[in-house]
Scaffold this active site. Structure first.
Site, PDB file in Angstrom:
ATOM      1  N   LYS A  44      36.356  30.652  30.209  1.00 17.61           N
ATOM      2  CA  LYS A  44      36.024  30.571  31.636  1.00 17.61           C
ATOM      3  C   LYS A  44      34.573  31.011  31.843  1.00 17.61           C
ATOM      4  CE  LYS A  44      39.103  31.250  35.602  1.00 17.61           C
ATOM      5  NZ  LYS A  44      39.957  32.223  36.307  1.00 17.61           N
TER       6      LYS A  44
HETATM    7  O1  G3P Z   1      41.856  32.405  39.582  1.00 16.53           O
HETATM    8  C1  G3P Z   1      41.090  32.860  40.669  1.00 16.53           C
HETATM    9  C2  G3P Z   1      41.899  33.798  41.488  1.00 16.53           C
HETATM   10  O2  G3P Z   1      42.390  34.852  40.686  1.00 16.53           O
HETATM   11  C3  G3P Z   1      41.127  34.360  42.659  1.00 16.53           C
HETATM   12  O3  G3P Z   1      42.065  34.602  43.634  1.00 16.53           O
HETATM   13  O4  G3P Z   1      42.990  35.681  45.648  1.00 16.53           O
HETATM   14  O5  G3P Z   1      41.044  36.748  44.420  1.00 16.53           O
HETATM   15  O6  G3P Z   1      40.711  34.641  45.741  1.00 16.53           O
HETATM   16  P1  G3P Z   1      41.687  35.461  44.917  1.00 16.53           P
END
Ligand code: G3P
Length: 218
Positions: A83
């Site tokens: 990633k």
């Molecule tokens: O894979 C990306 C994810 O973990 C981010 O999620 O909820 O932090 O925007 P969030």
């Protein structure tokens, strides 16, 4: 549509894997930090218990360092997808890693323009964060629709992974928009199962059957 679990927690992964519907795992530095185990060690543990694409994110700043770190992460297991953040140094690194045959997941994508850069660099996956776009009051799902359209127009093979998912509606809408993958927190996967009419209907089926044959409820 592939379902990935968005977690670095081994217990969540073991439970989710039992459903037989999880195709991969995404992690990020924040999710890894929550587990309190260094990146390469935790990714190795995940690879030991789950067979599918596993995204592990570089934490370096320069393209040179990202490439070196990406090679190390990819060497952990053939399932590891490296990633890389969608910044200039990251795109440089993706261009080099993809030429070496190392699969990359370009993350923190917030525009179709950025997604074009990821595809041109040879990304295996691009991760638009729809929840964080919604959080700012913009229609995050438009991002998925635009990227899917653009990739189809030019035959890009990069897979669109709907990330930063906040609930079941995001999953349905991303599927309608043609996203290849959605990555889901454990609690969101659990949400997908539940519908009050299913639970009510099953309760009535079992009550009727047990009553008809004088069976004691389990
Ligand atoms: O894979 C990306 C994810 O973990 C981010 O999620 O909820 O932090 O925007 P969030």
């Amino acid at each position: 549509m592939k379902f990935f679990l968005d977690s670095a927690n081994l217990e969540e992964l073991k439970k989710a894997a039992e459903w037989g519907i999880i195709d991969g795992v995404t992690t990020n530095p924040s999710l890894i930090a929550k587990e309190g185990v260094p990146m390469e060690e935790q990714i190795r543990k995940i690879c030991d218990i789950f067979d599918g694409d596993i995204s592990a994110e570089v934490v370096s700043d320069t393209a040179e360092e990202m490439v070196e770190e990406g090679r190390r992460l990819a060497s952990i297991h053939s399932n590891v997808v490296v990633k890389v953040p969608l910044v200039q140094e990251g795109i440089k690194a993706v261009s080099r890693l993809s030429k070496e045959g190392i699969r990359t997941n370009v993350t923190l994508c917030f525009s179709a323009a950025q997604a074009l850069l990821a595809a041109k660099a040879g990304a295996y996956i691009v991760s638009p964060f729809i929840g964080r776009v919604d959080d700012l009051g913009w229609p995050g799902m438009d991002l998925i629709r635009d990227i899917v359209t653009i990739y189809k127009n030019y035959g890009f093979q990069t897979q669109v992974l709907s990330a930063s998912v906040r609930g079941a509606l995001h999953v349905v809408e991303a599927a309608k928009a043609g996203a290849h993958i959605t990555t889901l927190p454990y609690k969101v996967i659990e949400q997908l199962f539940h519908h009050p009419l299913t639970e009510k209907g099953l309760e009535q089926f079992l009550a009727d059957y047990r009553k008809a044959f004088d069976l004691i409820p389990a």
